[in-house]
Design a protein around this motif. Structure first.
Motif, mmCIF file in Angstrom:
data_model
loop_
_atom_site.group_PDB
_atom_site.id
_atom_site.type_symbol
_atom_site.label_atom_id
_atom_site.label_comp_id
_atom_site.label_asym_id
_atom_site.label_seq_id
_atom_site.Cartn_x
_atom_site.Cartn_y
_atom_site.Cartn_z
ATOM 1 N N GLU A 1 0.825 -1.212 0.000
ATOM 2 C CA GLU A 1 0.000 0.000 0.000
ATOM 3 C C GLU A 1 0.857 1.259 0.000
ATOM 4 O O GLU A 1 0.500 2.261 -0.649
ATOM 5 N N ALA A 2 1.989 1.223 0.675
ATOM 6 C CA ALA A 2 2.878 2.387 0.689
ATOM 7 C C ALA A 2 3.447 2.647 -0.710
ATOM 8 O O ALA A 2 3.532 3.807 -1.148
ATOM 9 N N ILE A 3 3.826 1.593 -1.410
ATOM 10 C CA ILE A 3 4.362 1.741 -2.767
ATOM 11 C C ILE A 3 3.277 2.261 -3.710
ATOM 12 O O ILE A 3 3.514 3.179 -4.515
ATOM 13 N N GLN A 4 2.088 1.696 -3.601
ATOM 14 C CA GLN A 4 0.983 2.135 -4.462
ATOM 15 C C GLN A 4 0.637 3.606 -4.226
ATOM 16 O O GLN A 4 0.483 4.383 -5.181
ATOM 17 N N ALA A 5 0.556 3.982 -2.956
ATOM 18 C CA ALA A 5 0.208 5.372 -2.635
ATOM 19 C C ALA A 5 1.290 6.325 -3.119
ATOM 20 O O ALA A 5 0.991 7.425 -3.626
ATOM 21 N N GLN A 6 2.554 5.924 -2.984
ATOM 22 C CA GLN A 6 3.640 6.787 -3.416
ATOM 23 C C GLN A 6 3.648 6.963 -4.929
ATOM 24 O O GLN A 6 3.877 8.066 -5.432
ATOM 25 N N ALA A 7 3.387 5.879 -5.659
ATOM 26 C CA ALA A 7 3.335 5.972 -7.126
ATOM 27 C C ALA A 7 2.213 6.912 -7.569
ATOM 28 O O ALA A 7 2.345 7.638 -8.566
ATOM 29 N N GLU A 8 1.125 6.894 -6.830
ATOM 30 C CA GLU A 8 -0.002 7.772 -7.143
ATOM 31 C C GLU A 8 0.336 9.234 -6.835
ATOM 32 O O GLU A 8 -0.058 10.141 -7.567
ATOM 33 N N GLU A 9 1.089 9.457 -5.772
ATOM 34 C CA GLU A 9 1.370 10.818 -5.319
ATOM 35 C C GLU A 9 2.581 11.439 -6.011
ATOM 36 O O GLU A 9 2.545 12.588 -6.456
ATOM 37 N N LEU A 10 3.679 10.678 -6.080
ATOM 38 C CA LEU A 10 4.926 11.195 -6.650
ATOM 39 C C LEU A 10 5.712 10.012 -7.195
ATOM 40 O O LEU A 10 6.266 9.223 -6.431
ATOM 41 N N ASP A 11 5.750 9.893 -8.522
ATOM 42 C CA ASP A 11 6.397 8.725 -9.118
ATOM 43 C C ASP A 11 7.916 8.855 -9.144
ATOM 44 O O ASP A 11 8.634 7.887 -8.907
ATOM 45 N N PHE A 12 8.425 10.032 -9.414
ATOM 46 C CA PHE A 12 9.866 10.255 -9.433
ATOM 47 C C PHE A 12 10.152 11.711 -9.118
ATOM 48 O O PHE A 12 9.423 12.607 -9.530
ATOM 49 N N ALA A 13 11.220 11.913 -8.374
ATOM 50 C CA ALA A 13 11.727 13.265 -8.148
ATOM 51 C C ALA A 13 13.244 13.182 -8.109
ATOM 52 O O ALA A 13 13.801 12.261 -7.514
ATOM 53 N N PRO A 14 13.936 14.110 -8.749
ATOM 54 C CA PRO A 14 15.396 14.065 -8.698
ATOM 55 C C PRO A 14 15.896 14.429 -7.303
ATOM 56 O O PRO A 14 15.325 15.283 -6.628
ATOM 57 N N ASN A 15 16.952 13.743 -6.882
ATOM 58 C CA ASN A 15 17.616 14.115 -5.640
ATOM 59 C C ASN A 15 18.937 14.832 -5.894
ATOM 60 O O ASN A 15 19.732 15.014 -4.976
ATOM 61 N N PHE A 16 19.150 15.234 -7.151
ATOM 62 C CA PHE A 16 20.245 16.145 -7.475
ATOM 63 C C PHE A 16 19.673 17.559 -7.384
ATOM 64 O O PHE A 16 18.854 17.966 -8.206
#
Length: 446
Positions: free
Chosen positions: A71-86
């Motif tokens: 559920e944590a993975i699913q919710a995260q994909a729905e909210e923010l799929d990728f963000a750069p950490n650079f």
């Protein structure tokens, strides 16, 4: 007009995938295929259960199909799929770093994320060399590992690693690497539960290496607290403590590779805590997300981190990183996994089960061709005598028989069987794993 290719390859088409660390031709003649997993079990496409005696690949410590992680993975994909950490960040990666650092002993307070254990190992080695550069000791570039050590498959990791097959095809590797001896002596350590009494003196070989090269040239020593991939070699009593003393004496950084031993495998968050040794860096991966999303990293002591925090504030302090360092899905999976470990007391559970596990596995010592058994935490290595036709033949036959006939997944290194079940394993399931392994050993006796 040419017809468009099918978007999905036939499920029976096995040729395109070049499988890692696999005998591809043998596998494709008789595949060991898995299609789903839950709890302590994998399932074949036909629905046959296969007990997971390996926690996947030393990584699924919380077992399979854990709903909070899903559920944590699913919710995260729905909210923010990728963000750069650079030059940017997202909240969960900072939360995950804080949680992981809180589990580490002493002043191991800062986390640099990577995508795997291999990336974590190379990251730690680069940080070590860079640290000596920024502190004005740029001659310290030599890296020391150990025979039979495994630190992933990056050029840094295989340079300090000491598994021959992982090294021999890839040229001269990193210049300036050297190796201490392995900690194993079968004649003096056979059938040991936990840390063997004999062998602390193997650490003193580091003094010889320092004499040969001089401490002014040595950046770091990297070891696994428990050598896992080579076939389970527990550290002798006092060995890791002695390494810490020698490294401190000569101003050498000590790196613990805890990709396997971290997150409860030895009954503690990290083996460093079990042994009362604070290394300068700890590498981790695998269990940090219970294998659900790739993630790795390095936990660094505060003085090392602080040494980089100089110069203009807008300047990059360390020119290193990966696109997927601290990926949002991995960070979310990590936080959910750490919650399960905490709420279910899985680290403590592994510590409680350790003596029962050791006693059960040692019951196999009288089985045919068993040369040695070693146990530590919820890990066991069982050495089988090689067949006359070559090393690894009996081990491979054992893996095949275990999967197809016994419904058990085991790991093999040559003719060594490794058992590393998820930390949710029950006492009854420990007995089942041991009895299945007993039948496997008997089946490949000839």
């Amino acid at each position: 007009m040419t017809a468009a290719p099918s978007p999905i390859a036939s499920p029976n088409d096995l040729d395109a995938f070049w499988m890692p660390f696999t005998a591809n031709r043998a596998f494709k003649q008789r595949p060991r295929m898995i299609s789903r997993a839950e709890g302590m079990y994998y399932y074949t496409p036909e629905g046959k259960p296969v007990m997971d005696g390996t926690a996947g690949l030393w990584c699924c410590n919380a077992g399979h199909k854990r709903r909070p992680i899903i559920e944590a993975i699913q919710a995260q994909a729905e909210e923010l799929d990728f963000a750069p950490n650079f030059q940017f960040g997202h909240p969960k990666v900072f939360a995950a770093a804080a949680r992981i650092a809180a589990l580490a002993p002493g002043d191991l307070d800062h986390v640099f994320f990577a995508g795997s254990g291999s990336e974590a190992a190379d990251t730690a080695l680069k940080i070590a060399i860079a640290y000596w550069n920024v502190t004005g000791k740029g001659s310290k570039t030599r890296l020391i590992g150990r025979e039979r050590g495994y630190h992933g498959v990056g050029f840094g990791g295989i340079s300090v690693g000491g598994i021959v097959s992982n090294r021999k095809f890839f040229g001269s590797l990193l210049a300036g690497s050297d190796h201490m001896p392995a900690t194993y002596d079968r004649e003096k350590q056979r059938f040991t539960k936990g840390e063997p009494e004999y062998g602390a003196h193997f650490a003193d070989e580091l003094e010889r290496i320092v004499t040969l090269h001089d401490a002014s040239t040595i950046a770091a020593v990297m070891v696994e607290p428990m050598a896992g991939s080579t076939g389970v070699l527990p550290p002798p009593k006092g060995y890791l403590q002695r390494l810490r003393e020698i490294c401190t004496k000569h101003g050498i950084l000590l790196i613990f590779d805890e990709v396997i031993s971290g997150f409860g495998r030895l009954g503690f968050a990290f083996a460093a805590e079990r042994y009362g040794v604070i290394p300068d860096m700890i590498t981790f991966a695998k269990g940090v997300t219970s294998g659900t999303v790739p993630m790795g990293g390095v936990i660094v002591r505060k003085p090392i981190f602080d040494a980089f925090m100089n110069g203009p504030e807008n300047a990059i302090e360390l020119f290193h990183g990966y696109t997927y360092s601290g990926h949002p899905l991995a960070a979310a999976a990590s936080l959910a996994t750490l919650d399960i470990y905490r709420d279910e007391g899985l680290f403590e559970r592994a510590k409680t089960l350790e003596p029962l596990w050791a006693d059960a596995v040692m019951e196999l010592k009288e089985e045919p061709n068993v040369l040695d058994i070693r146990t530590l935490g919820l890990v066991a290595g069982i050495d089988l005598a090689s067949r006359p036709e070559g090393v690894g033949k009996r081990g491979y036959a054992a893996m095949e028989h275990a999967f197809h006939e016994e419904g058990l997944m085991i790991r093999i290194t040559g003719d060594t069987i490794a058992l590393t079940p998820p930390l949710i394993v029950t006492e009854d399931q420990i007995g089942e794993i041991v009895e299945k392994t007993r039948r496997v050993i008997r089946a490949v006796a000839n």
